[in-house]
Motif scaffolding. Sequence first.
Motif, mmCIF file in Angstrom:
data_model
loop_
_atom_site.group_PDB
_atom_site.id
_atom_site.type_symbol
_atom_site.label_atom_id
_atom_site.label_comp_id
_atom_site.label_asym_id
_atom_site.label_seq_id
_atom_site.Cartn_x
_atom_site.Cartn_y
_atom_site.Cartn_z
ATOM 1 N N ARG A 21 21.580 1.801 -54.708
ATOM 2 C CA ARG A 21 20.397 1.118 -54.175
ATOM 3 C C ARG A 21 20.239 1.413 -52.685
ATOM 4 N NH1 ARG A 21 15.816 0.192 -52.744
ATOM 5 N NH2 ARG A 21 15.256 -1.850 -51.938
ATOM 6 N N ILE A 22 21.322 1.343 -51.957
ATOM 7 C CA ILE A 22 21.266 1.566 -50.511
ATOM 8 C C ILE A 22 20.874 3.009 -50.208
ATOM 9 C CG2 ILE A 22 22.680 1.632 -48.409
ATOM 10 C CD1 ILE A 22 24.126 -0.882 -49.568
ATOM 11 N N LYS A 23 21.265 3.954 -51.064
ATOM 12 C CA LYS A 23 20.882 5.358 -50.890
ATOM 13 C C LYS A 23 19.368 5.538 -50.911
ATOM 14 C CE LYS A 23 22.206 8.681 -53.539
ATOM 15 N NZ LYS A 23 22.855 9.526 -54.542
ATOM 16 N N GLU A 24 18.656 4.639 -51.588
ATOM 17 C CA GLU A 24 17.190 4.716 -51.679
ATOM 18 C C GLU A 24 16.507 4.278 -50.382
ATOM 19 O OE1 GLU A 24 16.359 2.046 -54.868
ATOM 20 O OE2 GLU A 24 17.188 3.383 -56.403
ATOM 21 N N LEU A 25 17.238 3.622 -49.522
ATOM 22 C CA LEU A 25 16.681 3.065 -48.284
ATOM 23 C C LEU A 25 16.881 4.035 -47.129
ATOM 24 C CD1 LEU A 25 18.154 -0.527 -48.751
ATOM 25 C CD2 LEU A 25 15.841 0.270 -49.325
ATOM 26 N N PRO A 26 16.225 3.789 -46.005
ATOM 27 C CA PRO A 26 16.480 4.639 -44.833
ATOM 28 C C PRO A 26 17.977 4.624 -44.494
ATOM 29 C CG PRO A 26 14.613 3.177 -44.436
ATOM 30 C CD PRO A 26 15.229 2.747 -45.734
ATOM 31 N N SER A 27 18.503 5.767 -44.127
ATOM 32 C CA SER A 27 19.949 5.871 -43.858
ATOM 33 C C SER A 27 20.399 4.939 -42.731
ATOM 34 C CB SER A 27 20.338 7.313 -43.541
ATOM 35 O OG SER A 27 19.658 7.767 -42.389
ATOM 36 N N SER A 28 19.476 4.565 -41.853
ATOM 37 C CA SER A 28 19.817 3.682 -40.735
ATOM 38 C C SER A 28 20.237 2.287 -41.189
ATOM 39 C CB SER A 28 18.638 3.579 -39.770
ATOM 40 O OG SER A 28 17.516 3.013 -40.437
ATOM 41 N N VAL A 29 19.922 1.913 -42.430
ATOM 42 C CA VAL A 29 20.228 0.562 -42.911
ATOM 43 C C VAL A 29 21.737 0.291 -42.880
ATOM 44 C CG1 VAL A 29 20.448 0.957 -45.406
ATOM 45 C CG2 VAL A 29 19.490 -1.179 -44.577
ATOM 46 N N MET A 30 22.549 1.316 -43.034
ATOM 47 C CA MET A 30 24.008 1.126 -43.046
ATOM 48 C C MET A 30 24.532 0.630 -41.701
ATOM 49 S SD MET A 30 25.348 1.800 -46.023
ATOM 50 C CE MET A 30 27.051 2.256 -45.796
ATOM 51 N N GLN A 31 23.821 0.967 -40.615
ATOM 52 C CA GLN A 31 24.325 0.615 -39.295
ATOM 53 C C GLN A 31 23.441 -0.383 -38.543
ATOM 54 O OE1 GLN A 31 27.377 1.471 -38.637
ATOM 55 N NE2 GLN A 31 27.434 2.716 -40.484
ATOM 56 N N GLN A 32 22.422 -0.916 -39.214
ATOM 57 C CA GLN A 32 21.576 -1.915 -38.570
ATOM 58 C C GLN A 32 22.361 -3.208 -38.408
ATOM 59 O OE1 GLN A 32 17.864 -1.096 -41.158
ATOM 60 N NE2 GLN A 32 17.154 -2.283 -39.399
ATOM 61 N N GLU A 33 22.258 -3.803 -37.238
ATOM 62 C CA GLU A 33 22.995 -5.038 -36.945
ATOM 63 C C GLU A 33 22.326 -6.235 -37.601
ATOM 64 O OE1 GLU A 33 25.329 -5.758 -33.929
ATOM 65 O OE2 GLU A 33 25.912 -3.653 -33.783
ATOM 66 N N GLN A 149 18.267 -9.800 -45.287
ATOM 67 C CA GLN A 149 18.015 -10.092 -43.877
ATOM 68 C C GLN A 149 17.340 -8.920 -43.173
ATOM 69 O OE1 GLN A 149 21.871 -11.216 -42.353
ATOM 70 N NE2 GLN A 149 21.568 -13.377 -42.867
ATOM 71 N N LEU A 150 17.611 -7.719 -43.654
ATOM 72 C CA LEU A 150 17.003 -6.518 -43.076
ATOM 73 C C LEU A 150 15.660 -6.181 -43.717
ATOM 74 C CD1 LEU A 150 20.257 -4.366 -42.773
ATOM 75 C CD2 LEU A 150 18.942 -5.396 -40.877
ATOM 76 N N GLY A 151 15.219 -7.038 -44.651
ATOM 77 C CA GLY A 151 13.907 -6.852 -45.259
ATOM 78 C C GLY A 151 13.886 -5.990 -46.507
ATOM 79 N N HIS A 152 15.043 -5.794 -47.119
ATOM 80 C CA HIS A 152 15.137 -4.950 -48.316
ATOM 81 C C HIS A 152 15.655 -5.764 -49.496
ATOM 82 C CE1 HIS A 152 14.583 -1.472 -45.737
ATOM 83 N NE2 HIS A 152 15.557 -1.915 -44.966
ATOM 84 N N ALA A 153 15.201 -5.425 -50.671
ATOM 85 C CA ALA A 153 15.747 -6.026 -51.883
ATOM 86 C C ALA A 153 17.097 -5.393 -52.185
ATOM 87 C CB ALA A 153 14.790 -5.805 -53.051
ATOM 88 N N SER A 154 17.952 -6.147 -52.814
ATOM 89 C CA SER A 154 19.230 -5.622 -53.267
ATOM 90 C C SER A 154 19.051 -5.121 -54.700
ATOM 91 C CB SER A 154 20.305 -6.707 -53.179
ATOM 92 O OG SER A 154 21.572 -6.167 -53.473
ATOM 93 N N THR A 155 20.083 -5.161 -55.476
ATOM 94 C CA THR A 155 20.009 -4.786 -56.881
ATOM 95 C C THR A 155 20.969 -5.659 -57.666
ATOM 96 O OG1 THR A 155 20.053 -2.931 -58.431
ATOM 97 C CG2 THR A 155 21.771 -2.966 -56.759
ATOM 98 N N MET A 156 20.691 -5.818 -58.934
ATOM 99 C CA MET A 156 21.560 -6.632 -59.779
ATOM 100 C C MET A 156 22.855 -5.876 -60.054
ATOM 101 S SD MET A 156 19.905 -9.304 -60.072
ATOM 102 C CE MET A 156 19.784 -10.387 -61.450
ATOM 103 N N ASN A 157 23.964 -6.528 -59.789
ATOM 104 C CA ASN A 157 25.255 -5.914 -60.101
ATOM 105 C C ASN A 157 26.243 -6.946 -60.635
ATOM 106 O OD1 ASN A 157 26.763 -6.963 -57.684
ATOM 107 N ND2 ASN A 157 25.285 -5.692 -56.604
ATOM 108 N N ASP A 158 25.700 -7.995 -61.250
ATOM 109 C CA ASP A 158 26.551 -9.006 -61.878
ATOM 110 C C ASP A 158 27.314 -8.413 -63.055
ATOM 111 O OD1 ASP A 158 25.386 -10.747 -60.128
ATOM 112 O OD2 ASP A 158 24.387 -11.970 -61.643
ATOM 113 N N TYR A 159 28.406 -9.053 -63.386
ATOM 114 C CA TYR A 159 29.227 -8.611 -64.511
ATOM 115 C C TYR A 159 28.415 -8.561 -65.802
ATOM 116 C CZ TYR A 159 33.226 -8.380 -67.702
ATOM 117 O OH TYR A 159 34.113 -8.012 -68.677
ATOM 118 N N SER A 160 27.514 -9.521 -65.990
ATOM 119 C CA SER A 160 26.722 -9.530 -67.230
ATOM 120 C C SER A 160 25.800 -8.311 -67.327
ATOM 121 C CB SER A 160 25.908 -10.817 -67.353
ATOM 122 O OG SER A 160 24.989 -10.930 -66.289
#
Length: 171
Positions: A21-33, A149-160
């Motif tokens: 999911r994070i790969k789909e976002l701008p690469s800067s998201v990994m280092q945004q405070e 908090q950075l304005g992006h949706a996450s993704t479902m990764n629950d065990y179910s």
Amino acid sequence: MNHPVQMSNYNAWATQTLLERIKELPSSVMQQEVNTSFSTIGEAFAHVYAIEKCWLQIMSGTSMSKAIEACLPLQQETLRYSAEEFMVVFSELAEQYKAWFRSQDDLEQTIVLENPYVGTRSTRLSEIAFHVVNHGTYHRGNISTMLRQLGHASTMNDYSFFWYQEPVKSI
């Protein structure tokens, strides 16, 4: 079913799912405070990676103090990794966990942990394996909050959700 193995497979899948999911976002998201438990998503993944590596060493017979000494520098080394770089190291680590599980005859074996932070106790290998998964789940939740908090949706990764994925190669 070997529950520690299944949960370890889930842990690897969930981390890769979140990194995809994070790969789909701008690469800067990994280092945004962000103002949370870790200052960046990269820092959170670096922590999870170092700790999972540390626990694998402990389960393999290394003392906790030596494992911490060996693994905590990994947190600084991987701090600025991209999502793709984290995908590679977490994939390699998942393979190491699979190899470790294959080498075990008795996950109920007890080892003595000499934890420099809280003391000494006896713990089963299966308990440690569950702790590793629980720790990863906790921090994936942190990362999902950070993404929001950075304005992006996450993704479902629950065990179910893991139950419905293509069958994972068993260990």
